[in-house]
Design an enzyme around this catalytic site. Structure first.
Site, PDB file in Angstrom:
ATOM      1  N   LYS A   1      -4.620  -6.705   3.120  1.00 26.57           N
ATOM      2  CA  LYS A   1      -4.542  -5.553   2.198  1.00 26.57           C
ATOM      3  C   LYS A   1      -5.940  -5.224   1.667  1.00 26.57           C
ATOM      4  CE  LYS A   1      -3.080  -2.247  -0.392  1.00 26.57           C
ATOM      5  NZ  LYS A   1      -3.922  -2.044  -1.485  1.00 26.57           N
TER       6      LYS A   1
ATOM      7  N   SER B   1       0.830  -1.205   0.000  1.00 21.78           N
ATOM      8  CA  SER B   1       0.000   0.000   0.000  1.00 21.78           C
ATOM      9  C   SER B   1       0.864   1.254   0.000  1.00 21.78           C
ATOM     10  CB  SER B   1      -0.901   0.022   1.239  1.00 21.78           C
ATOM     11  OG  SER B   1      -1.621   1.241   1.266  1.00 21.78           O
TER      12      SER B   1
ATOM     13  N   HIS C   1      -7.711  -3.486   4.348  1.00 19.92           N
ATOM     14  CA  HIS C   1      -7.134  -2.131   4.376  1.00 19.92           C
ATOM     15  C   HIS C   1      -7.893  -1.248   3.388  1.00 19.92           C
ATOM     16  CE1 HIS C   1      -4.593   0.854   2.350  1.00 19.92           C
ATOM     17  NE2 HIS C   1      -3.932   1.014   3.486  1.00 19.92           N
ATOM     18  N   ASN C   2      -8.114  -1.768   2.189  1.00 20.47           N
ATOM     19  CA  ASN C   2      -8.819  -0.990   1.168  1.00 20.47           C
ATOM     20  C   ASN C   2     -10.281  -0.762   1.554  1.00 20.47           C
ATOM     21  OD1 ASN C   2      -6.376  -1.183  -0.141  1.00 20.47           O
ATOM     22  ND2 ASN C   2      -7.275  -1.588  -2.133  1.00 20.47           N
TER      23      ASN C   2
ATOM     24  N   GLU D   1     -10.221   1.936   3.880  1.00 20.22           N
ATOM     25  CA  GLU D   1      -9.898   3.119   3.053  1.00 20.22           C
ATOM     26  C   GLU D   1     -11.169   3.668   2.363  1.00 20.22           C
ATOM     27  OE1 GLU D   1      -6.517   2.521   0.204  1.00 20.22           O
ATOM     28  OE2 GLU D   1      -8.060   2.801  -1.310  1.00 20.22           O
TER      29      GLU D   1
HETATM   30  C1  6PG Z   1      -3.166   1.530  -1.631  1.00 23.20           C
HETATM   31  C2  6PG Z   1      -4.417   1.723  -2.458  1.00 23.20           C
HETATM   32  C3  6PG Z   1      -4.222   1.077  -3.793  1.00 23.20           C
HETATM   33  C4  6PG Z   1      -5.203   1.536  -4.851  1.00 23.20           C
HETATM   34  C5  6PG Z   1      -6.588   1.003  -4.613  1.00 23.20           C
HETATM   35  C6  6PG Z   1      -7.647   1.886  -5.147  1.00 23.20           C
HETATM   36  O1  6PG Z   1      -3.298   0.986  -0.552  1.00 23.20           O
HETATM   37  O2  6PG Z   1      -2.105   1.933  -2.085  1.00 23.20           O
HETATM   38  O3  6PG Z   1      -5.504   1.160  -1.809  1.00 23.20           O
HETATM   39  O4  6PG Z   1      -4.205  -0.296  -3.593  1.00 23.20           O
HETATM   40  O5  6PG Z   1      -5.197   2.897  -4.946  1.00 23.20           O
HETATM   41  O6  6PG Z   1      -6.641  -0.208  -5.277  1.00 23.20           O
HETATM   42  O7  6PG Z   1      -8.785   1.135  -5.192  1.00 23.20           O
HETATM   43  P1  6PG Z   1     -10.071   1.565  -5.971  1.00 23.20           P
HETATM   44  O8  6PG Z   1      -9.671   1.846  -7.395  1.00 23.20           O
HETATM   45  O9  6PG Z   1     -10.964   0.379  -5.846  1.00 23.20           O
HETATM   46  O10 6PG Z   1     -10.591   2.792  -5.287  1.00 23.20           O
END
Ligand code: 6PG
Length: 622
Positions: free
Chosen positions: A344, A289, A347-348, A351
């Site tokens: 991970k 990430s 985590h998203n 996010e």
């Molecule tokens: C990270 C982000 C990265 C990416 C996501 C965006 O941790 O660096 O989460 O993995 O920006 O995949 O996800 P979406 O396109 O689904 O918003």
């Protein structure tokens, strides 16, 4: 390295000669007191060794800046080796001269005028922590010529690590590895007119990659890497990972290690792990990430799979990872199988919610009469209580102008996604865990995509006049903090349930620690959660969290009620209080559901006045 008598000075000086670099014997750097002690047959303590090891570390750091060197040093314990390679990890090749007690004893007895007598040999073997990873191990029964020939080829001709796929993330990660001094092989496929000499161009453009070997031929790429090979796949998640794996397989050797650094689905990672195991190849699924900047300056890395294979790649991953407040790498072994990609993924999910909450907060502050610069100023003042990377970037976004208008006003209000929020929602449903805010944030994105239908519905249902909600910005902050706490509770709860189901044994506090830097959800709250999760696996059982939620709850209820009355869309903020209200009840309405199920499907129910837990059934319509 190796115990006294294995031939460190002989091999070391000959190797230095063959490589054309200076040789330094660590023994020459012992202070007088240490030499006297050893001469009297007394083993050195860790304190005796500390200054000596530090001096050798400085010597190595200085020599690396010139042309490199060979240093002979026993380096018996892992902690000594850590001290010796401090800040120069990527530039160090460890050579372990390995021999049995009997072989070494014979050599010691044959020596004259050496301060290390046979009596100390046993203590050397007792102290020795044999390195299990990250070293070239050499059997000392070979002749010096054989050993030198092997080591010279190993050091000069082969690289330490391969990166396959030089898109945005692969490129930044390679540059990060190059900055740490690792010798790399870089591969990008050739696609006529589209991807031409990508690796070569990268090496030409970036000074830190000047020693890297560029390839667009897969076989030469594989052959250029020291065995067991360590190759990081930085390709799109999904089928490409399988295609690339199949292309690589015929050229790999047993015990080579593939690391998947993409956002792969954790179930696929487990399948790939099992498949590659059957081919004697190790597979490390590593969530990464931090986006492009994180990959370059220090991402958060979440590796999983075979723990021994991880030990081999750990020096590389830890060297490039971000550092936490105590200067420890934001990279830690998560657990078996696809657990790294699972965390991970969550985590998203967290996010998604954090992003949605900030968007909702902006809606509320806008309807309190603030323009985007004013909202940015308010969010900026929240850094004292609710600092986070996502708060920071939102402030920057709000302030960005294009001409006289704010850029964000010109962005089409349809949110995209690449699938990890979707997978998290599926996982929470499959595991039977109510991580509802993640689903809500995902569905808010999906709803946004129906732009035309939204416009049509707005004509029927949206009030033309929306009264400003009667709330203060301070109350909005409190509702935001409340919702964030519930979001983090739900995210960690989901991980804890998965860990239990799959027997991954994930250390939640350690996970929170590596999430304190390098990743997208790094925040002050995450730093607090490291301690909370050390004491308690369930965030909602922590007394400080309980106190805080109780204190924030009145404002949260007020903000949400006011937003509903003003018709302001705040699905995630609302879900936070709805979740807690639904969860924190001694007696829920689920008895009605059970009765309904039993009525039409004879699904039975348990009675609260029958402790046996027996199944009861009623003929309801009679
Ligand atoms: C990270 C982000 C990265 C990416 C996501 C965006 O941790 O660096 O989460 O993995 O920006 O995949 O996800 P979406 O396109 O689904 O918003």
């Amino acid at each position: 390295m190796g115990v006294s008598g294995v031939g460190k000075s002989t091999i070391g000086s000959q190797l230095a000669n063959a490589l054309g670099v200076p040789f330094f014997d660590g023994d020459d750097y012992h202070p007088k007191a240490n030499i006297e002690k050893m001469g009297k047959g007394q083993p050195l303590t860790d304190d005796d060794r500390f200054g000596w090891l530090q001096q050798l570390n400085h010597l190595a750091s200085d020599q690396i800046k010139i042309q490199g060197c060979v240093i002979a040093c026993s380096a018996l314990k892992e902690s000594y080796r850590q001290m010796l390679q401090k800040d120069i990890l990527g530039s160090v090749t460890w050579v372990f001269l390995s021999g049995t007690f009997e072989t070494v004893k014979k050599r010691i007895l044959a020596r004259k005028n050496h301060f290390m007598g046979e009596a100390l040999l046993q203590s050397q073997f007792d102290t020795l922590e044999e390195p299990t990873a990250g070293v070239v191990s050499v059997d000392i029964r070979q002749t010096p010529d054989e050993i030198i020939k092997y080591l010279k080829a190993y050091i000069l001709e082969k690289t330490q690590f391969g990166v396959l796929g030089l898109g945005v993330m692969g490129k930044s990660l390679s540059r990060n590895l190059g900055q740490k001094g690792f010798k790399l092989s870089l591969f990008n496929r050739h696609v006529d007119a589209l991807e031409v000499e990508v690796a070569q161009k990268m090496v030409d453009e970036h000074k830190e990659l000047s020693s890297a070997l560029p390839f667009d031929d897969l076989v030469s790429f594989v052959q250029s890497i020291q065995t067991p090979r360590k190759i990081m796949l930085m390709v799109n998640a999904g089928k490409t990972v399988d295609q690339v794996t199949e292309d690589l397989l015929p050229h790999l050797s047993a015990n080579d290690i593939l690391i998947d650094g993409g956002n792969s689905n954790y179930l696929k990672t487990k399948e790939r792990f099992d498949y590659l195991k059957s081919k004697q190849i190790h597979f490390v699924g590593a969530g990464v990430s931090g986006g492009e900047e994180g990959a370059l300056k220090g991402p958060c890395i979440m590796p999983s799979g075979d723990e021994n294979a991880y030990a081999e790649v750990r020096p590389f991953l830890e060297a490039i990872a971000a550092k936490d407040k105590n200067d420890r790498a934001c990279c830690a072994y998560i657990g078996n199988e696809g657990s790294g990609h699972f965390v991970k993924m969550v985590h998203n999910g967290i996010e998604y919610v954090e992003m949605q909450l900030l968007a909702e907060v902006c809606t509320l502050l806008k309807h309190l009469g603030n323009d985007l610069d004013e909202i940015a100023a308010i969010l900026s003042s929240w850094k004292v209580n609710a600092n986070s990377y996502l708060l920071d970037i939102t402030i920057d976004i709000l302030r960005k102008k294009e001409g006289s208008d704010w850029l964000v006003n010109k962005i089409l209000d349809k949110a995209g996604n690449k699938g990890t929020g979707n997978w998290t929602t599926i996982a929470t449903a499959q595991l039977g865990v109510p991580s509802t805010m993640i689903a809500t944030a995902l569905f808010a994105r999906y709803a946004s995509a129906f732009k035309e239908e939204r416009i049509a519905a707005s004509a029927h249902f949206e009030s033309k006049e929306k009264p400003a909600p009667s709330i203060s910005k301070e109350e909005v902050l409190e509702a935001y903090q409340f919702a964030r706490a519930i979001n983090h509770y739900q995210g960690f709860k989901l991980i804890s349930a998965a860990s239990e189901q799959h027997n991954w044994k994930i250390n939640l506090s350690e996970l929170a620690r590596i999430w304190t830097n390098g990743c997208i959800i790094k925040s002050d709250l995450m730093i607090e959660l490291v301690e909370v999760l050390r004491e308690n696996q369930n965030i909602l059982d922590d007394t400080a969290v309980i106190d805080q939620l109780q204190q924030l709850k009145p404002s949260t209820k007020k903000v949400i009620a006011a937003a509903v009355l003003s018709e302001l869309p705040i699905p995630c903020l609302s879900e936070s209080i709805q979740f807690l209200t639904n969860f924190a009840v001694e007696n829920s309405a689920a008895n009605i559901i059970q009765a309904q199920r039993d009525y039409f499907g004879a699904h039975t129910y348990q009675r609260n006045d029958d402790e046996s837990g027996k199944a009861h059934h009623t003929h309801w319509s009679k």
